[in-house]
Scaffold this motif. Structure first.
Motif, PDB file in Angstrom:
ATOM      1  N   PHE A 388       0.840  -1.212   0.000  1.00  9.78           N
ATOM      2  CA  PHE A 388       0.000   0.000   0.000  1.00  9.78           C
ATOM      3  C   PHE A 388       0.872   1.259   0.000  1.00  9.78           C
ATOM      4  CE2 PHE A 388       0.508   1.562   4.351  1.00  9.78           C
ATOM      5  CZ  PHE A 388       0.953   0.445   5.036  1.00  9.78           C
ATOM      6  N   SER A 389       0.314   2.343  -0.504  1.00 13.77           N
ATOM      7  CA  SER A 389       1.058   3.604  -0.494  1.00 13.77           C
ATOM      8  C   SER A 389       1.272   4.052   0.945  1.00 13.77           C
ATOM      9  CB  SER A 389       0.269   4.683  -1.242  1.00 13.77           C
ATOM     10  OG  SER A 389       0.794   5.950  -0.885  1.00 13.77           O
ATOM     11  N   PRO A 390       2.517   4.437   1.306  1.00  8.23           N
ATOM     12  CA  PRO A 390       2.790   4.810   2.703  1.00  8.23           C
ATOM     13  C   PRO A 390       2.035   6.065   3.137  1.00  8.23           C
ATOM     14  CG  PRO A 390       4.694   5.287   1.308  1.00  8.23           C
ATOM     15  CD  PRO A 390       3.717   4.520   0.460  1.00  8.23           C
ATOM     16  N   LEU A 391       1.505   6.818   2.176  1.00  4.61           N
ATOM     17  CA  LEU A 391       0.734   8.014   2.566  1.00  4.61           C
ATOM     18  C   LEU A 391      -0.471   7.636   3.426  1.00  4.61           C
ATOM     19  CD1 LEU A 391       0.786  10.153  -0.691  1.00  4.61           C
ATOM     20  CD2 LEU A 391       1.592  10.891   1.561  1.00  4.61           C
ATOM     21  N   PHE A 392      -1.029   6.450   3.180  1.00  2.00           N
ATOM     22  CA  PHE A 392      -2.225   6.058   3.949  1.00  2.00           C
ATOM     23  C   PHE A 392      -1.922   5.946   5.445  1.00  2.00           C
ATOM     24  CE2 PHE A 392      -3.516   4.469  -0.301  1.00  2.00           C
ATOM     25  CZ  PHE A 392      -4.705   5.171  -0.409  1.00  2.00           C
ATOM     26  N   GLY A 393      -0.671   5.627   5.741  1.00  2.00           N
ATOM     27  CA  GLY A 393      -0.324   5.521   7.157  1.00  2.00           C
ATOM     28  C   GLY A 393       0.198   6.828   7.730  1.00  2.00           C
ATOM     29  N   ALA A 394       0.527   7.763   6.856  1.00  2.00           N
ATOM     30  CA  ALA A 394       1.277   8.931   7.339  1.00  2.00           C
ATOM     31  C   ALA A 394       0.454  10.207   7.458  1.00  2.00           C
ATOM     32  CB  ALA A 394       2.461   9.178   6.407  1.00  2.00           C
ATOM     33  N   MET A 395      -0.454  10.438   6.557  1.00  2.00           N
ATOM     34  CA  MET A 395      -1.176  11.731   6.556  1.00  2.00           C
ATOM     35  C   MET A 395      -2.420  11.602   7.417  1.00  2.00           C
ATOM     36  SD  MET A 395      -0.785  13.334   2.747  1.00  2.00           S
ATOM     37  CE  MET A 395      -1.398  14.975   3.085  1.00  2.00           C
ATOM     38  N   ARG A 396      -2.361  12.123   8.591  1.00  2.00           N
ATOM     39  CA  ARG A 396      -3.455  11.920   9.540  1.00  2.00           C
ATOM     40  C   ARG A 396      -4.492  13.039   9.489  1.00  2.00           C
ATOM     41  NH1 ARG A 396      -1.838   9.156  14.040  1.00  2.00           N
ATOM     42  NH2 ARG A 396      -4.081   9.115  14.447  1.00  2.00           N
ATOM     43  N   GLN A 397      -4.067  14.221   9.021  1.00  2.00           N
ATOM     44  CA  GLN A 397      -4.961  15.382   9.139  1.00  2.00           C
ATOM     45  C   GLN A 397      -5.722  15.700   7.861  1.00  2.00           C
ATOM     46  OE1 GLN A 397      -3.062  18.722  11.310  1.00  2.00           O
ATOM     47  NE2 GLN A 397      -1.284  17.370  11.293  1.00  2.00           N
ATOM     48  N   THR A 398      -5.536  14.865   6.851  1.00  2.00           N
ATOM     49  CA  THR A 398      -6.182  15.117   5.559  1.00  2.00           C
ATOM     50  C   THR A 398      -7.065  13.918   5.224  1.00  2.00           C
ATOM     51  OG1 THR A 398      -4.127  16.209   4.914  1.00  2.00           O
ATOM     52  CG2 THR A 398      -5.676  15.691   3.140  1.00  2.00           C
ATOM     53  N   PRO A 399      -8.301  14.132   4.768  1.00  2.00           N
ATOM     54  CA  PRO A 399      -9.090  12.983   4.307  1.00  2.00           C
ATOM     55  C   PRO A 399      -8.395  12.333   3.112  1.00  2.00           C
ATOM     56  CG  PRO A 399     -10.467  14.962   4.484  1.00  2.00           C
ATOM     57  CD  PRO A 399      -9.047  15.403   4.659  1.00  2.00           C
ATOM     58  N   LEU A 588      11.480   2.155   2.387  1.00  2.00           N
ATOM     59  CA  LEU A 588      10.937   1.439   3.539  1.00  2.00           C
ATOM     60  C   LEU A 588      10.726   2.368   4.737  1.00  2.00           C
ATOM     61  CD1 LEU A 588      10.214  -1.449   4.433  1.00  2.00           C
ATOM     62  CD2 LEU A 588      12.595  -1.745   5.116  1.00  2.00           C
ATOM     63  N   SER A 589      11.565   3.390   4.854  1.00  2.00           N
ATOM     64  CA  SER A 589      11.479   4.293   6.018  1.00  2.00           C
ATOM     65  C   SER A 589      10.168   5.078   6.020  1.00  2.00           C
ATOM     66  CB  SER A 589      12.656   5.268   6.009  1.00  2.00           C
ATOM     67  OG  SER A 589      12.544   6.120   4.878  1.00  2.00           O
ATOM     68  N   GLN A 590       9.414   5.041   4.923  1.00  2.00           N
ATOM     69  CA  GLN A 590       8.139   5.780   4.883  1.00  2.00           C
ATOM     70  C   GLN A 590       7.004   4.996   5.558  1.00  2.00           C
ATOM     71  OE1 GLN A 590       7.734   6.603   0.636  1.00  2.00           O
ATOM     72  NE2 GLN A 590       8.950   8.473   0.818  1.00  2.00           N
ATOM     73  N   TYR A 591       7.307   3.772   5.983  1.00  2.00           N
ATOM     74  CA  TYR A 591       6.286   2.941   6.645  1.00  2.00           C
ATOM     75  C   TYR A 591       6.519   2.907   8.158  1.00  2.00           C
ATOM     76  CZ  TYR A 591       5.000   1.287   1.976  1.00  2.00           C
ATOM     77  OH  TYR A 591       4.574   1.215   0.674  1.00  2.00           O
ATOM     78  N   ALA A 592       5.528   2.405   8.885  1.00  2.00           N
ATOM     79  CA  ALA A 592       5.603   2.286  10.350  1.00  2.00           C
ATOM     80  C   ALA A 592       6.757   1.361  10.744  1.00  2.00           C
ATOM     81  CB  ALA A 592       4.286   1.711  10.864  1.00  2.00           C
ATOM     82  N   PRO A 593       7.327   1.569  11.939  1.00  2.00           N
ATOM     83  CA  PRO A 593       8.456   0.737  12.385  1.00  2.00           C
ATOM     84  C   PRO A 593       8.157  -0.759  12.326  1.00  2.00           C
ATOM     85  CG  PRO A 593       8.029   2.530  13.943  1.00  2.00           C
ATOM     86  CD  PRO A 593       6.972   2.610  12.891  1.00  2.00           C
TER      87      PRO A 593
END
Ligand code: BDP
Length: 721
Positions: A388-399, A588-593
């Motif tokens: 999956f695109s790492p943006l889904f895990g990273a951008m919390r404040q945007t729909p 890989l660093s764009q994903y959760a630990p």
């Protein structure tokens, strides 16, 4: 049974599928079912009563459609139209899920046996009530009821369903140009006949809207993301309005792809700078013009600064500044901006899969509330398999909205079966770990994880002017699966495949559950088969240039490095794969630990992502005991064998499926086997030039040399812009 014969005759004459099974009727065929045997007087033609209950209880165009659908369907299914009654319902008496003041609740429905006032039930036949807070909810409830009747052997009077969509905005994106060409379309031309609109309305528009409503899809973006500014001229807006007028009663709202430079191209301005007052004023006026014609217009979809499209970067502005300017123009009218995150730059040497994250994450929190960021499921581009695109895990404040590709650009186009529900489920159930386990992508998209009221999902349509809508008869299952998952992302692929196969192939007169089961199984394995013979073990983007059909792992001469397959597979004498760990691009660093730990070690990385994240020696030993080279060869071989098995499975259905669809699918499956062999032989011969190892036992030796495969050019490749 005495009354059924004449009615059956009439039903056959009026049946939507009386032309023979050319696929036009989709999953809405309504074949004759046996009468509800548990109903009193079943053999005397039970006459069902259905109450449609809305807050006003008044007739509306949508309720008229709901009634007509019930009448046609039940006449075909049981030989009797139902008695349909409209009633007012007190909203407070509806289940809590249907009462909230938002789109999801408004579009939900309740179906329940009607038991409260038996004195009102003058007949002894069953009575059901469908209740909703809106008439669109009723229409969706009607389609759900009709589906249920065809799927289960449940007696009519036992059906009880409460359902609310998971996601508020459920869209198809049509990549249709104004001249009728469909980019990445493999089912003929565009459904929209712009030259005839607004005066002439193709009857097919209604059939399209009806199919959309049957799945609960409530939005359609009519034109290509590579947009032509002319769609926003008054001339075209009148045409768009004619479609919107027709779609409205089906609960279907129209959206348009907007070209960012439209103020220059059709507005005579000298700039499209989002911070220039005249540009903002132009878009405000354009929005006002649109809403005067189309009061329920959904909003704009925008591809900006991507693959040559204009955008805010052209003026040194950010994506947020561009999106917010458009959002401000639409906000007074209730419209939204769907801003695409599919951006990567020709001048940027960073690993392409990292670029969207780098671009958008710093903008999190800067978008207007009526902007939603539309992100492709994977960070690259609709490959047969991507994480999956790492943006889904990273951008919390945007729909964040998901963009899925229903049309099979990279999965065999109109020639191959690839049922995509398993791929989408893999994506939706992916753990982002944003808030610990359970933080799935699905919960990001439906707005619940990060608390966003705006939720949206888009599917790039696979529909076209072909009589059967989708080119490959089995590709209808992907339109169906997309719609069902957009409505309820918790459905399993198995359930969806079963529903579709039963609705699409059931033939009551010779109903054979085994046929449905066979088709269901064939569908369920098909995507993995395509992965195996085209891009196994995490390989990606090794397809042929431009048309994207068939293999091209050797391509290394395109003017953009990140369009070359060699950029992605990185084969050399040492090994194969893209190192995206800390020793490589560190995508890989764009994903959760948690994911970094799992995916960062080749021994724990799931085999399906191995070469996505790692460059490994040809002799690297997998947990299966195979070397990388042997496993690669065996995966390609397995894909071929699975394609062959799909063909022989289908052939067993001779005489059980109508001749038209049987023959069409058989021919395409035979072609799929040939294509699978070409993929295997091309890729293995090419990779062998690096691995310098023999094929393991069980892998058939290719009959031709590598140069033969490199010289192959497909005859005709539709959809290639
Ligand atoms: C790519 C397609 C291209 C689209 C682009 C996009 O090849 O035709 O324009 O995606 O999504 O996959 O913008």
């Amino acid at each position: 049974m005495r009354c059924f014969l004449p009615i059956l005759f009439a039903a056959v004459l009026m049946s939507p599928s009386h032309y023979a099974e050319d696929g036009y009727a989709l999953w809405l065929r309504y074949p004759r079912l046996a009468p509800d045997s548990t109903s009193p007087g079943a053999d005397e033609c039970p006459r069902f009563t259905i109450i449609l209950a809305t807050p006003t209880g008044q007739e509306t165009p949508t309720l008229a459609l709901a009634q007509a659908e019930l009448e046609t369907a039940l006449r075909h299914l049981y030989g009797q139209p139902p008695l349909v009654r409209l009633e007012a319902v007190d909203t407070d008496s509806l289940p809590y899920a249907l009462r909230a003041n938002d789109t999801k609740a408004r579009e939900g429905f309740l179906i329940a046996p009607f038991t409260t006032s038996p004195q009102n039930n003058t007949s002894s036949s069953p009575v059901l009530r469908i209740a909703a807070a809106s008439d669109t909810g009723i229409l969706y409830g009607v389609f759900a009821l009709l589906r249920q009747l065809q799927l289960s052997d449940q007696p009519f009077s036992n059906i009880a369903i409460t359902s609310v969509p998971s996601i508020a905005h459920r869209l198809l994106n049509h990549w249709d140009n104004l001249d009728g060409f469909v980019e990445r379309g493999y089912a003929g031309n565009s459904l929209w006949r712009w030259e005839e609109l607004p005066d002439e309305l193709d009857p097919r528009y209604r059939d399209y809207a009806r199919a959309m409503a049957s799945l609960g899809l409530n939005g359609t973006v009519l034109n290509n993301v590579n947009a032509d500014a002319r769609i926003l001229t008054t001339e075209y807006l009148l045409k768009v309005a004619a479609l919107a007028d027709l779609f409205r009663a089906y609960g279907l709202r129209v959206y348009l792809s907007a070209r960012f430079s439209a103020p220059i191209e059709i507005g005579e301005l000298h700039t499209g700078d989002p911070l220039a007052t005249e540009v903002a004023a132009w878009w405000r006026a354009k929005a006002a013009e649109i809403y005067a014609l189309i009061p329920d217009f959904g909003g704009f979809l925008v591809k900006a600064n991507s693959e040559g499209q204009p955008g805010p970067h052209d003026y040194g502005r950010s994506h947020a500044e561009g999106a917010n300017m458009l959002a401000e123009a639409l906000a007074p009218h209730g419209g939204i901006v769907i801003w695409r995150a599919f951006v990567y730059s020709p001048d940027n040497k960073t690993d392409r899969v990292k670029q969207a994250y780098n671009e958008f994450l710093p903008l999190d929190g800067n978008f207007a509330p009526n902007v939603v960021l539309q992100i492709k499921n994977g960070p690259l581009d609709f490959m047969p398999r991507e994480p999956f695109s790492p943006l889904f895990g990273a951008m919390r404040q945007t729909p964040l909205a998901a963009e899925l590709q229903i049309t099979q650009e990279y999965l065999g186009q109109q020639h191959q079966v690839a049922f995509l529900a398993p791929m989408w489920k893999e994506f939706l159930t992916s753990e982002t770990y944003t808030q610990g386990p359970g933080s799935t992508v699905a919960k990001v998209i439906d707005g619940t994880l990060n608390g966003h009221p705006l939720s949206l999902i888009s599917g790039v349509a696979n529909t076209g002017s072909d009589r059967n809508w989708t080119g490959h008869p089995l590709a209808q299952a992907n339109w169906y699966a997309y719609g069902r998952l957009a409505w309820d992302h918790t459905l399993t692929s198995g359930k969806i495949a079963h529903e579709w196969a039963q609705l699409t192939f059931r033939n009551a007169r010779s109903f054979d559950p085994e046929t449905v089961e066979t088709i269901e199984k064939l569908l369920l394995g098909s995507r993995e088969t395509v992965v195996n013979y085209s891009m196994p073990l995490g390989l990606h983007h090794i397809m042929a240039t431009a048309h994207h059909y068939g293999p091209g792992p050797w391509v290394d001469n395109l003017h953009r490095d990140d369009w070359n397959p060699t950029y992605y597979h990185r084969a050399d004498e040492q090994g194969l794969g893209f190192d995206r760990t800390a020793t490589g691009s560190n995508a890989l660093s764009q994903y959760a630990p948690e994911l970094q730990t799992l995916w960062g070690n080749p021994d724990t990385c799931p085999p399906e992502f191995l070469l996505w994240f790692h460059h490994l020696p040809w002799d690297y030993r997998l947990s299966t005991g195979h070397t990388l080279w042997d496993k690669l060869c065996l995966s390609y071989q397995q894909g071929v064998e699975e394609a062959q098995a799909m063909l022989s499975t289908w052939e067993k259905l001779a005489g059980k499926v109508d001749t038209e669809r049987f023959t069409d699918v058989r021919q395409r499956l035979a072609r799929q086997v040939t294509d699978a062999i070409t993929w295997r032989d091309s890729c293995l011969l090419y990779f062998q030039t690096f691995s310098k190892r023999p094929f393991p036992a069980g892998v058939e030796p290719p009959p031709h040399s590598l140069s033969y495969y490199q010289s192959l050019r497909p005859e005709s490749t539709p959809g290639n812009p």
